[in-house]
Scaffold this active site. Structure first.
Site, PDB file in Angstrom:
ATOM      1  N   HIS A   1       6.782  77.102  65.407  1.00  0.00           N
ATOM      2  CA  HIS A   1       8.112  77.567  65.802  1.00  0.00           C
ATOM      3  C   HIS A   1       8.314  79.074  65.755  1.00  0.00           C
ATOM      4  CE1 HIS A   1      10.403  73.783  66.259  1.00  0.00           C
ATOM      5  NE2 HIS A   1       9.508  73.294  65.420  1.00  0.00           N
TER       6      HIS A   1
ATOM      7  N   ARG B   1      21.758  82.591  64.144  1.00  0.00           N
ATOM      8  CA  ARG B   1      21.541  83.203  62.835  1.00  0.00           C
ATOM      9  C   ARG B   1      21.462  84.725  62.987  1.00  0.00           C
ATOM     10  NH1 ARG B   1      20.413  79.765  58.276  1.00  0.00           N
ATOM     11  NH2 ARG B   1      20.030  81.740  57.214  1.00  0.00           N
TER      12      ARG B   1
END
Length: 842
Positions: free
Chosen positions: A378, A570
């Site tokens: 990821h 985020r």
């Protein structure tokens, strides 16, 4: 003219919400009252809103249970290959409305509540988010569960039932303050504890080597108690399971050491064992090598693998006699997908079970392990890669370290035979890093122990092969694949944006909800006046609704006719919220310079959480709120520019803000955002994207058609070239007057007059050690933003681009993603067949 429809009547007309048959509504009311009375033990005249929510949740859950039991029974009888999705995060959000959507109960429940004088949306708002994730990785797991059920795969999500999920974010005096997310405080109606499947998990201890094998002895035991949550597919009567483990101390805990008089302390110390599932680590894209985190990683893996092996050994429903002992069949019945390296210990743990417990020879066990496991990467950020110190590993999991050493010995033997004399390659490819403190490189362990390794967008998968895992790709090119991420259209269109879903369904029917590629048919309507009008009208309604939400909850008034320019994700340097800030400041300075010019008004909203220990990210939030204090109170600017920090961004807020967005900000430095999935949600919901050629933006640009996204900035090649040449922030600062002005304002205290040096760290970062090259893309970003404003002045042309984007978003369904995982990694075939409903004869 007829009076405008009430919200309730409007909803009734939305066909994608299901039919509200009379018997259905009557039954729902009966069951609702039964649960209120018998499950919650409440009388109507003392019931609270929360009681009504729980009664409704239990009523809807009743519709799941029969399907759930029947689905699991079906799997036992058919004995299909099963896929186990292992993840330390599942960012589920709320469950009630999603369940109603997938079971076609939404209109019936709405009508039942209405007839009882209750407002459905008020009840839905009582549910807590299940915030068991940080961001993209955890939300991806949730979308995947929805798609696996909707595609009829025998799938199980396995993770940890954190008592406290991602913290709630409060903004106080402009700063982020964290508070604990006590999401289970009132109980969770969607989970079912399964104490009968409790499993022991071992830690610490030592190994003994005997002629008949290795024993791991003198361990400390923690029990793993499973909680099951149903995962319904979209209108196919399939209900899969998400099983989350909770840590329990065994009854004998600390008492067998008969410490005289220490009984009370021994009972209190049970908390130490149970802390394992207490709290989610709040880091996104950052590795923190803490013992508790390693314990969590092993805890979920050890409990899950026991479950997998148990289920493999028995085959018929309800039967506990062991029928299958030939483990060479494991890969034909079991696929294990590792969501990043967090569950990497599944590889040595499976080896330990096969070799030490099932007594298989190493070679045979290793082949089974590799055929069973697959790994999804990821991120390429070095600070995010898991590298566990050997001494910690040795103490906590002594047997697993021995196994890792043996895996590494055989792996390096193979490397040496393929590349004789290449010592540097051996060092680079080892699972053990020797520089400084010795560490286990978990990504290397995953690659060596898996038959498939994938990135999550085409550009990301290419970068893995060319750089981070280049050596491994050269040795085993067949292992490397791409699986571009996707999002579930059930939650991210039908549920959060019913108006748009209905406008689409009126043109092309409802089948697009299970086959999102059908959105391509909307290209025929790109010049259709009525469709253009409908799309624009739905967007305006969503903006009004969100503006009302902001006013009600945050007491901020915004201009719903302004462009809603949104960056929610985020807070991280690589995502470049600072680049957005520089645009805001420059736009502000331009308005101040020419206050009488006709500026295109904007409401710029930025939201997202900063990891509690990430100082720079917290300062970025403070800067955004500080800019807002100045801009929002400047009478010269008026409502032509407003800056809002969206507090406590989470799944439930995303469901409100994304349908209201005009412009989606996806502005990471090229080569840093592996995929992004928020970008896809905005695209599907009728926003236009301003972004770099990074992550899935590249493929979004391809699908929507050239010129239908606002692409700017350096490409990966340009970033690499600049790395070679050296990035000189000062050169940009000195060459671009508007950039210099903005930085000087931040540095000089223009946005923090009471503490002029408040942002000195941020300025120092941008000027001297900015890994993400904010200044290098500033000029092109500003030009691109001018193009955005110019197009927004022409609503019809803007909306045409929106339609091209929606029409091109079919590829980004998680159904497509999961179909590719199933066929190309797991060796399974998805199906759109329905299971018989529980009330149907079999």
């Amino acid at each position: 003219m007829s009076r405008p429809l009430s919200d309730h009547d409007k909803k009734k007309q939305i066909s994608v919400r299901g039919l509200a048959g009379v018997e259905n509504v009557t039954d729902l009311k009966t069951n609702f009252n039964r649960h209120l009375h018998f499950t919650l033990v409440k009388d109507r005249n003392v019931s609270t809103k929360r009681d009504y929510y729980f009664a409704l949740a239990h009523t809807v859950r009743d519709h799941l249970v029969g399907r759930w039991i029947r689905t699991q029974q079906h799997y036992y009888e058919k004995d299909p290959k099963r896929v186990y999705y292992l993840s330390l995060e599942f960012y589920m959000g709320r469950t009630l409305q999603n369940t109603m959507v997938n079971l076609a109960l939404e209109n019936a429940c709405d009508e039942a509540m209405y007839q009882m004088g209750l407002e459905m949306e008020e009840l839905e708002d009582i549910e807590e988010d299940a915030g068991l994730g940080n961001g993209g990785l955890g939300r991806l797991a949730a979308c995947f569960l929805d798609s696996m059920a909707s595609l009829g795969l025998a799938a199980y999500g396995y993770g940890i039932r954190y008592e406290f999920g991602i913290f709630n974010q409060k903004i106080q005096n402009g700063w982020q303050v964290e508070e604990a997310d006590d999401w289970l405080r009132y109980g969770n109606p969607w989970e079912k504890a399964r104490p009968e499947y409790m499993r022991p998990v071992h830690f610490y201890g030592r190994t003994e080597h005997h002629p008949d094998g290795v024993k791991w002895v003198d361990t400390q035991v923690v029990l793993a108690l499973p909680y099951d949550t149903p995962v319904p597919g979209y209108r196919n009567n399939i209900v899969n399971t998400m099983r989350l483990w909770s840590a329990k101390a065994p009854c004998e805990f600390n008492l067998k050491d008969f410490n005289v008089g220490g009984y009370i302390q021994a009972v209190l110390d049970r908390n130490l064992a149970e802390n394992i599932s207490r709290v989610l680590y709040p880091n996104d894209n950052f590795f923190e090598g803490k013992e508790l985190r390693l314990k969590q990683e092993y805890f979920v893996v050890a409990a899950t693998l026991q479950d997998i092996v148990r289920r493999f050994k028995v085959s018929k429903f309800g039967c506990r006699e062991i029928v299958r002992t030939d483990f060479t069949k494991l890969p034909s019945k079991v696929a294990i997908q590792l969501n990043d390296t967090h569950p990497a210990l599944a590889i040595p743990e499976l080896m330990r079970m096969l070799v030490d417990e099932e007594k298989l020879p190493w070679e045979k066990a290793w082949d089974i392990c590799v055929q069973t496991c697959a790994y999804t990467n990821h991120t390429v950020l070095p600070e995010a890669l898991e590298r566990w110190p050997i001494d910690l590993f040795q103490t906590l999991l002594p047997r697993h370290l021995e196994i890792v050493y043996e895996i590494n010995r055989r792996h390096l033997e193979r490397v040496a035979s393929l590349y004789p004399g290449d010592m540097d390659r051996l060092r680079r490819m080892s699972l053990i890093e020797e520089e400084g403190q010795k560490r286990v490189n978990m990504a290397h362990l995953c690659i060596v122990g898996s038959h498939a390794v994938n990135g999550v967008a085409r550009i990301h998968s290419d970068i893995l092969k060319a750089t981070v895992f280049k050596d491994f790709y050269e040795m085993d090119p067949h292992k490397f694949q791409n699986k571009t991420n996707g999002i579930t259209p059930r939650r991210w269109l039908v549920m959060c944006n019913p108006g748009l879903a209905e406008a689409i369904a009126e043109r092309i029917g409802e089948d697009f909800i299970r086959d999102l590629d059908q959105l391509r048919k909307l290209e025929k309507f790109v010049d259709d006046e009525a469709f253009i009008r409908d799309v624009a009208k739905v967007k305006q309604e969503n903006k009004m609704k969100f503006a009302a939400h902001l006013e009600e909850h945050y007491k901020v008034k915004i201009n719903p006719n302004s462009m809603f320019d949104i960056q929610v994700k985020r807070i991280h340097e690589y995502k470049r919220q600072l680049l957005n800030c520089l645009h805001i400041i420059t736009f502000y300075n331009r308005i101040k310079k020419e206050p009488n010019k006709l500026w295109v008004p904007r409401t710029i909203m930025i939201g997202g959480k900063a990891a509690p220990g990430y100082h720079t990210a917290k300062m970025i939030i403070r800067l955004i709120t500080a800019i807002g204090e100045v801009v929002n109170n400047d009478p010269v600017v008026g409502d032509r520019l407003k800056v809002i920090f969206l507090e406590n961004y989470r799944v439930t807020l995303a469901e409100k803000v994304i349908p209201a967005a005009d412009l989606s900000e996806q502005i990471s430095t090229a080569g840093t955002e592996a995929s992004g999935t928020g970008n896809m949600k905005f695209m599907l919901n009728g926003a236009l994207t301003i972004g770099t050629m990074d992550g899935a933006n590249v493929e979004m640009n391809e699908e929507a058609g050239e010129g239908n996204l606002f692409i700017f900035g350096m490409r990966v090649e340009d970033v690499e070239a600049m790395d070679r040449k050296g990035y000189d922030a000062h050169a940009f600062y000195n060459r671009i007057p508007e950039l210099k002005q903005a930085i000087d304002q931040i540095a000089g205290g223009f946005f923090s007059p009471k503490q002029p040096d408040l942002f000195k760290d941020i300025v120092n970062l941008l000027m001297h050690h900015d890994r993400f090259k904010v200044f290098a893309d500033y000029e092109d970003y500003m030009k691109c933003q001018e193009q955005v404003s110019a197009l927004y002045k022409n609503p019809k042309e803007w909306t045409k681009k929106v339609i091209y984007n929606i029409a091109g978003s079919g590829k980004f369904s998680s159904d497509r993603t999961i179909g590719q995982y199933a066929r190309e990694i797991w060796g399974m075939e998805p199906t759109l067949e329905k299971l018989a409903a529980p009330d149907d004869p079999k």
